[in-house]
Design a protein around this motif. Structure first.
Motif, short mmCIF file in Angstrom:
data_model
loop_
_atom_site.label_atom_id
_atom_site.label_comp_id
_atom_site.label_asym_id
_atom_site.label_seq_id
_atom_site.Cartn_x
_atom_site.Cartn_y
_atom_site.Cartn_z
N UNK A 52 0.73 -1.20 0.01
CA UNK A 52 -0.06 0.03 0.07
C UNK A 52 0.70 1.23 0.05
N UNK A 53 0.38 2.40 -0.16
CA UNK A 53 1.03 3.64 -0.11
C UNK A 53 1.83 4.00 1.00
N UNK A 54 1.24 3.13 2.12
CA UNK A 54 2.02 3.53 3.56
C UNK A 54 3.60 3.26 3.38
N UNK A 55 3.77 2.46 2.65
CA UNK A 55 5.53 2.03 2.60
C UNK A 55 6.24 3.17 1.84
N UNK A 56 5.48 4.16 1.28
CA UNK A 56 6.08 5.08 0.34
C UNK A 56 6.90 6.18 1.49
#
Length: 322
Positions: A52-56
């Motif tokens: 998910x974008x949380x890791x960006x």
């Protein structure tokens, strides 16, 4: 007519920690800890960070560590923080936040290894952290008892400040003393342990299940990666790939796969001698089977003591106690 620009609020995202590669282990852990505490503020799973974008939000740190930093204790510090955040999760008022920070540490460590060569991965995972020499209490008293002009700290005059600033400013930002005090216990727990051992103690299962780490674990298990080239007293423990032309054939006795085979045979003989003593009881003299059982018990105790010494830390030895 052009549209008015959308106002942008000031960003509160902290930058990546500045690491010069010469920090002690405590300072390195403190810098990384502050970054994760500021970046991860909501509960996330490891899969959230992967897909998910949380890791960006962690990509700037991963890029910075992969391209500009080569600290030998970097992976060990990340995995030690995993255990630190896991311990904080048990008494946290925000369920899941510290657990997410621990997953973030595993995620960054895994992504960092993905940009390394096989030799560098072996070094980062298997090189042990050195022992930290702590000064004696007497040396600390001598160091803090006098100032540069020979005047005692306890002696006050008109120029004596109201707050003691010998260890930095009031908030502890003067030097690394605050970081050392904050993670002193964690540093002592990680002494003489490699990153792979720290991952085992801290319960970093997500990190241990990744392909680059499993490749190293399987290499150590089969003997493709060795720590000792000879059984000499003067040999130095250093992880490297096994070279049949240079290594001593007797050093293969330290391969975990062979050790487990010998251990199984050892317990089979131990049980056979134990039952032999139970079946043939002689209260008048010591039988041969009893003598052999005593020898086996003594050798078992010596083997366990050697395993405890090789483990480096009691916590790592206890993790594989059974």
């Amino acid at each position: 007519m052009s549209l008015p620009s959308v106002p942008r609020w000031p960003s509160d995202e902290t930058g990546v920690p500045k690491i010069d590669g010469n920090e002690c282990f405590g300072d390195l852990v403190d810098k990384l800890s502050q970054y994760f505490e500021h970046t991860i503020r909501l509960p996330h799973t490891f899969e959230d960070l992967r897909r998910s974008p949380q890791g960006r939000a962690l990509q700037p740190l991963i890029q910075y560590l992969s391209t500009q930093i080569h600290h030998p204790a970097l992976v060990s510090a990340l995995l030690a923080l995993k255990g630190h955040f896991s311990a904080l999760e048990e008494a946290s008022d925000e369920p899941g936040v510290n657990e997410a920070r621990g997953y973030a540490c595993e995620f960054v460590a895994w992504q960092f290894l993905g940009n390394l060569t096989d030799k560098d991965i072996i070094d980062f995972l298997l090189v042990e952290l050195p022992s930290v020499a702590t000064p004696s209490s007497q040396d600390e008293e001598d160091a803090h008892s006098t100032l540069g002009n020979g005047r005692s700290v306890n002696q006050s005059d008109e120029q004596t400040p109201l707050l003691n600033t010998s260890n930095g400013d009031y908030f502890g930002h003067g030097n690394g003393m605050a970081a050392d005090a904050r993670f002193r216990s964690l540093t002592s727990q990680c002494e003489n342990l490699s990153a792979l051992e720290i991952a085992s103690v801290s319960g970093a299962k997500k990190f241990l299940s990744q392909r680059p780490v499993q490749k190293v674990i399987n290499g150590v298990w089969r003997g493709d990666i060795v720590f000792w080239e000879t059984l000499s007293v003067n040999s130095i423990k250093k992880p490297k790939k096994y070279n049949r032309r240079q290594a001593d054939p007797f050093s293969r006795l330290r391969v975990p796969l062979y050790l487990k085979v010998f251990e199984t045979l050892f317990f089979a003989v131990f049980l056979a001698l134990y039952y032999a003593v139970l079946v043939h009881r002689d209260f008048t003299r010591v039988t041969i089977s009893e003598i052999l059982l005593y020898v086996w018990i003594a050798s078992f105790a010596y083997d366990e003591f050697a395993d405890w010494v090789d483990a480096g830390q009691t916590s790592f030895y206890a993790s594989d106690f059974w």
